[in-house]
Design a protein around this motif. Structure first.
Motif, PDB file in Angstrom:
ATOM      1  N   ASP A  33      26.110  21.498  47.501  1.00  0.00           N
ATOM      2  CA  ASP A  33      26.923  21.064  46.359  1.00  0.00           C
ATOM      3  C   ASP A  33      26.589  21.766  45.051  1.00  0.00           C
ATOM      4  O   ASP A  33      27.292  21.566  44.053  1.00  0.00           O
ATOM      5  N   LYS A  44      32.004  11.415  36.945  1.00  0.00           N
ATOM      6  CA  LYS A  44      31.117  12.332  37.672  1.00  0.00           C
ATOM      7  C   LYS A  44      29.662  12.219  37.221  1.00  0.00           C
ATOM      8  O   LYS A  44      28.756  12.189  38.073  1.00  0.00           O
ATOM      9  N   GLY A  91      34.764  13.149  44.456  1.00  0.00           N
ATOM     10  CA  GLY A  91      35.765  14.200  44.559  1.00  0.00           C
ATOM     11  C   GLY A  91      37.162  13.668  44.318  1.00  0.00           C
ATOM     12  O   GLY A  91      37.442  12.498  44.589  1.00  0.00           O
ATOM     13  N   PHE A 130      29.218  23.080  42.640  1.00  0.00           N
ATOM     14  CA  PHE A 130      30.068  22.090  41.974  1.00  0.00           C
ATOM     15  C   PHE A 130      29.371  21.443  40.786  1.00  0.00           C
ATOM     16  O   PHE A 130      29.965  20.623  40.089  1.00  0.00           O
TER      17      PHE A 130
END
Length: 196
Positions: free
Chosen positions: A175, A128, A139, A178
């Motif tokens: 986003d 990530k 993801g 996240f």
């Protein structure tokens, strides 16, 4: 079929041969995307589809699927995913409004329940930072499903999928939730979108 070195991608308009080993997996993923991701879900906790970007990605034929059979270990998967990341940058469209809908799903149909946590969740966690640094998201989706609950309903598991896979797409303004677990991620987000 799009090809880059030894990697291959399929889309809804460019499917594997009917009798090919990848066809069932690609069909399963496309049906999941069009039947689950693009529709509302009663447990989601908000209105709208489970994933707001998939409909446009499918409609523009920018939703692409790779299939890798067998049971690779986490290091093999990480190396493979980084190769797809390199390819992702040069896949058309590379600019303009359509580029934000470009999506690559890397499916591992032979991973069993014992392996998906280490291989899919573990590789996603490991890679990530590399993706976020380049304005991308990675993801993870699989059959268990991943432990992360939904943003609007923590009891809902939106990352459930019939096939274990990792998905690459561009980072978008929505986003931020996240990314807030890491100051470095937030800093990168703010470089792209500005401060909230």
């Amino acid at each position: 079929m799009l090809t880059y070195e030894t990697l291959h991608l399929y889309s809804g308009s460019d499917l594997p041969a009917d009798d090919g080993p990848d066809r069932e997996t690609v069909d399963t993923i496309l049906q999941w995307a069009s039947g689950y991701l693009t529709n509302p879900h009663e447990d989601l906790g908000r209105s709208g589809p489970v994933c707001p970007f998939v409909s446009a990605s499918l409609r523009k034929d920018l939703f692409r699927v790779a299939v890798h059979s067998g049971t690779p270990d986490p290091d093999e998967v990480a190396e493979m995913v980084l190769r797809y990341k390199d390819w992702f940058g040069s896949l058309e469209p590379t600019e303009g409004t359509g580029a934000q809908f470009k999506t690559v799903l890397i499916a591992f149909p032979d991973l069993d329940d014992e392996a998906v946590g280490e291989v899919i969740d573990g590789v996603q966690l490991r890679l990530k930072p590399d993706f976020v640094a380049d304005g991308l998201m990675l993801g993870q989706f699989h059959q268990l499903p991943p432990e992360a609950g939904g943003l609007w309903n923590p009891d809902f598991r939106p990352l459930h999928a019939p096939v274990a896979l990792l998905a690459i797409r561009h980072m978008v303004r929505s986003d931020l939730p996240f990314l807030i677990d890491s100051p470095a991620f937030v800093t990168q987000y703010e470089k792209i979108f500005g401060k909230k």
